[in-house]
Design an enzyme around this catalytic site. Structure first.
Site, PDB file in Angstrom:
ATOM      1  N   HIS A 248     -54.685  60.819 -16.931  1.00  0.00           N
ATOM      2  CA  HIS A 248     -54.055  61.485 -18.061  1.00  0.00           C
ATOM      3  C   HIS A 248     -52.696  60.885 -18.404  1.00  0.00           C
ATOM      4  O   HIS A 248     -51.978  60.413 -17.525  1.00  0.00           O
ATOM      5  CB  HIS A 248     -53.842  62.968 -17.748  1.00  0.00           C
ATOM      6  CG  HIS A 248     -55.073  63.666 -17.291  1.00  0.00           C
ATOM      7  ND1 HIS A 248     -55.057  64.622 -16.310  1.00  0.00           N
ATOM      8  CD2 HIS A 248     -56.374  63.562 -17.669  1.00  0.00           C
ATOM      9  CE1 HIS A 248     -56.283  65.083 -16.108  1.00  0.00           C
ATOM     10  NE2 HIS A 248     -57.099  64.449 -16.914  1.00  0.00           N
TER      11      HIS A 248
ATOM     12  N   HIS B 278     -51.921  59.028 -15.063  1.00  0.00           N
ATOM     13  CA  HIS B 278     -51.867  59.640 -13.732  1.00  0.00           C
ATOM     14  C   HIS B 278     -53.159  60.380 -13.431  1.00  0.00           C
ATOM     15  O   HIS B 278     -53.757  61.001 -14.307  1.00  0.00           O
ATOM     16  CB  HIS B 278     -50.691  60.626 -13.687  1.00  0.00           C
ATOM     17  CG  HIS B 278     -50.662  61.447 -12.448  1.00  0.00           C
ATOM     18  ND1 HIS B 278     -51.001  62.789 -12.421  1.00  0.00           N
ATOM     19  CD2 HIS B 278     -50.348  61.114 -11.178  1.00  0.00           C
ATOM     20  CE1 HIS B 278     -50.880  63.239 -11.189  1.00  0.00           C
ATOM     21  NE2 HIS B 278     -50.492  62.249 -10.414  1.00  0.00           N
TER      22      HIS B 278
ATOM     23  N   TYR C  11     -45.990  69.446 -10.638  1.00  0.00           N
ATOM     24  CA  TYR C  11     -45.612  68.414 -11.599  1.00  0.00           C
ATOM     25  C   TYR C  11     -44.287  68.822 -12.228  1.00  0.00           C
ATOM     26  O   TYR C  11     -44.152  69.963 -12.681  1.00  0.00           O
ATOM     27  CB  TYR C  11     -46.617  68.321 -12.747  1.00  0.00           C
ATOM     28  CG  TYR C  11     -48.056  68.153 -12.379  1.00  0.00           C
ATOM     29  CD1 TYR C  11     -48.674  66.922 -12.495  1.00  0.00           C
ATOM     30  CD2 TYR C  11     -48.828  69.238 -11.965  1.00  0.00           C
ATOM     31  CE1 TYR C  11     -50.020  66.767 -12.199  1.00  0.00           C
ATOM     32  CE2 TYR C  11     -50.170  69.093 -11.658  1.00  0.00           C
ATOM     33  CZ  TYR C  11     -50.750  67.852 -11.780  1.00  0.00           C
ATOM     34  OH  TYR C  11     -52.078  67.702 -11.491  1.00  0.00           O
TER      35      TYR C  11
ATOM     36  N   LYS D 123     -42.895  61.798 -15.058  1.00  0.00           N
ATOM     37  CA  LYS D 123     -43.350  62.878 -14.180  1.00  0.00           C
ATOM     38  C   LYS D 123     -42.875  62.610 -12.763  1.00  0.00           C
ATOM     39  O   LYS D 123     -42.825  61.462 -12.323  1.00  0.00           O
ATOM     40  CB  LYS D 123     -44.878  62.939 -14.110  1.00  0.00           C
ATOM     41  CG  LYS D 123     -45.588  63.433 -15.317  1.00  0.00           C
ATOM     42  CD  LYS D 123     -47.096  63.464 -15.031  1.00  0.00           C
ATOM     43  CE  LYS D 123     -47.889  63.784 -16.249  1.00  0.00           C
ATOM     44  NZ  LYS D 123     -49.331  63.666 -16.015  1.00  0.00           N
TER      45      LYS D 123
ATOM     46  N   ASP E 254     -62.770  65.103 -18.151  1.00  0.00           N
ATOM     47  CA  ASP E 254     -62.344  63.832 -17.555  1.00  0.00           C
ATOM     48  C   ASP E 254     -63.473  62.808 -17.534  1.00  0.00           C
ATOM     49  O   ASP E 254     -63.214  61.605 -17.559  1.00  0.00           O
ATOM     50  CB  ASP E 254     -61.773  64.056 -16.153  1.00  0.00           C
ATOM     51  CG  ASP E 254     -60.374  64.664 -16.188  1.00  0.00           C
ATOM     52  OD1 ASP E 254     -59.768  64.727 -17.286  1.00  0.00           O
ATOM     53  OD2 ASP E 254     -59.888  65.079 -15.126  1.00  0.00           O
TER      54      ASP E 254
END
Length: 175
Positions: free
Chosen positions: A62, A119, A132, A72, A168
């Protein structure tokens, strides 16, 4: 804190330097001055957690598209994961390269991910919780992904037959 550069330009493994005694330990996990000395942004405007149930759960790959890119800082607060990042920045010296590392609630390491880097992770334990911290708010319209198993990248996931969401599984192959 200890900052170790990864093969992905601008990405760092951030390790704590614990102060321990008979009661346990104390350590800084983020310090604006320390991050700035390494050229990293520590102004996190949003924090989120994910909890995965089942060994082998795979989430990724992502990222957020311009102009909503984010840095992040990813840390595991329970269990263990194998964390993967993939450089999608055409002007980067590490373009199309990936890096993976085990993050766990025992090693306390975190991974700093720069803008333009996708990621994902795979759980190594029956349950894993991931924290996160992001430098930009989540923008649903900017959400993007690439297929976790895309042969163009050859990410070597540690566990065969991952548990992957339909979303995904539907990310496109790299052109």
């Amino acid at each position: 804190m200890k900052f170790t550069a990864t093969p992905i330009a601008g990405a760092f493994v951030v390790e704590i330097e614990p102060h321990a005694d008979a009661r346990g330990l104390f350590a800084r996990t983020v310090c604006d001055d320390e991050f700035a000395r390494h050229g990293l942004n520590a102004r996190f405007v949003q924090q989120s957690i994910s909890r995965s149930v089942g060994r082998g759960v795979l989430r990724g790959m992502h990222f957020q598209a311009a102009p909503h890119e984010e840095e992040k800082l990813v840390r595991v607060t329970g269990g263990a994961i194998w964390d993967a990042i993939l450089d999608l920045r055409p002007a980067s010296p590490s373009f199309r390269q990936w890096f993976g590392i085990e993050l766990s609630s025992h090693n306390h390491a975190a991974l700093y991910i720069p803008k333009g880097v996708a990621h994902g992770f795979q759980t190594l334990t029956d349950s894993a919780e991931v924290l996160y911290q992001m430098t930009a708010p989540y923008t649903p319209a900017a959400e993007r992904g690439v297929l976790w198993s895309d042969p163009a990248f050859g990410i070597a996931w540690p566990l065969a037959d991952p548990i992957v969401s339909a979303r995904d599984q539907s990310h496109p192959l790299w052109q």
